[in-house]
Motif scaffolding. Sequence first.
Motif, PDB file in Angstrom:
ATOM      1  N   GLU A   1       8.643 -11.185  -1.664  1.00  0.00           N
ATOM      2  CA  GLU A   1       8.546 -12.496  -1.019  1.00  0.00           C
ATOM      3  C   GLU A   1       9.475 -13.492  -1.723  1.00  0.00           C
ATOM      4  O   GLU A   1      10.207 -14.249  -1.077  1.00  0.00           O
ATOM      5  CB  GLU A   1       7.103 -12.992  -1.064  1.00  0.00           C
TER       6      GLU A   1
ATOM      7  N   GLN B   1       0.355  -5.792  -5.448  1.00  0.00           N
ATOM      8  CA  GLN B   1       0.379  -7.204  -5.070  1.00  0.00           C
ATOM      9  C   GLN B   1       1.601  -7.894  -5.701  1.00  0.00           C
ATOM     10  O   GLN B   1       2.285  -8.674  -5.042  1.00  0.00           O
ATOM     11  CB  GLN B   1      -0.906  -7.887  -5.513  1.00  0.00           C
TER      12      GLN B   1
ATOM     13  N   GLY C   1       4.734  -7.058  -3.854  1.00  0.00           N
ATOM     14  CA  GLY C   1       4.786  -7.877  -2.636  1.00  0.00           C
ATOM     15  C   GLY C   1       5.257  -9.291  -2.940  1.00  0.00           C
ATOM     16  O   GLY C   1       6.093  -9.848  -2.219  1.00  0.00           O
TER      17      GLY C   1
ATOM     18  N   ILE D   1       7.053  -5.334   2.950  1.00  0.00           N
ATOM     19  CA  ILE D   1       6.457  -5.083   1.634  1.00  0.00           C
ATOM     20  C   ILE D   1       5.739  -6.332   1.127  1.00  0.00           C
ATOM     21  O   ILE D   1       4.681  -6.245   0.502  1.00  0.00           O
ATOM     22  CB  ILE D   1       7.538  -4.622   0.622  1.00  0.00           C
ATOM     23  N   SER D   2       6.287  -7.501   1.432  1.00  0.00           N
ATOM     24  CA  SER D   2       5.668  -8.744   0.955  1.00  0.00           C
ATOM     25  C   SER D   2       4.300  -8.985   1.599  1.00  0.00           C
ATOM     26  O   SER D   2       3.502  -9.762   1.083  1.00  0.00           O
ATOM     27  CB  SER D   2       6.590  -9.941   1.206  1.00  0.00           C
ATOM     28  N   GLN D   3       4.029  -8.294   2.701  1.00  0.00           N
ATOM     29  CA  GLN D   3       2.740  -8.443   3.395  1.00  0.00           C
ATOM     30  C   GLN D   3       1.721  -7.390   2.973  1.00  0.00           C
ATOM     31  O   GLN D   3       0.678  -7.245   3.598  1.00  0.00           O
ATOM     32  CB  GLN D   3       2.951  -8.353   4.914  1.00  0.00           C
ATOM     33  N   VAL D   4       2.028  -6.660   1.912  1.00  0.00           N
ATOM     34  CA  VAL D   4       1.208  -5.522   1.489  1.00  0.00           C
ATOM     35  C   VAL D   4      -0.250  -5.930   1.220  1.00  0.00           C
ATOM     36  O   VAL D   4      -0.510  -7.026   0.734  1.00  0.00           O
ATOM     37  CB  VAL D   4       1.833  -4.844   0.247  1.00  0.00           C
TER      38      VAL D   4
END
Length: 187
Positions: free
Chosen positions: A108, A101, A104, A137-140
């Motif tokens: 972001e 998290q 991510g 990756i930021s939406q992980v």
Amino acid sequence: MSAAFDYDRFDQLFRQLGAAGYPAELHGHLVGRLSAGSRLDHGTWLDVAREVIDGRGAPGEADRILLIQLYDSSLAQLAGSGFDLQLLLPDDEAPIDQRTQALGQWCEGFLGGFGLVARERALSEEADSVLADFAAISQVQSDLEESEANEVDFMEVMEYVRMAVLMLFSECQPAETSQDQPPASLH
């Protein structure tokens, strides 16, 4: 690990300030701006940090020093010749979903900081691809179970992010102008 990259220390600071932001997001934002070619004086950086932290209070003197150390250390690592860029993330003892998290959030923040800096020329196809990867990756999803496979995946993605940032940094730095040289005379 230097104090500037002590995730727990930043986590404590964010909690003290009642922050809406996250430590990894703050560092990503900073590295994004630096990678895009921006340089901030310490006062401006502290203003930016306060905005990203989005807390109810202002950082105290020791916290401002910590934030300046983060700025200086990050810039030194990016501009250095080695591949020693550290990401401000929870340490390996933290649960995998918490580290994922945070990665991510870091990506972001990077995208936000990078996007705020005007560039003179278009990015390469490779750089555009990296930014798209960072967006993914930021939406992980962060409901991962502890497993060797997830650990390996996390380490590979984190290493990709580190190397991609160094590539973006080198691509986006303004060309050095030799203003110290006197103009050539035409005799």
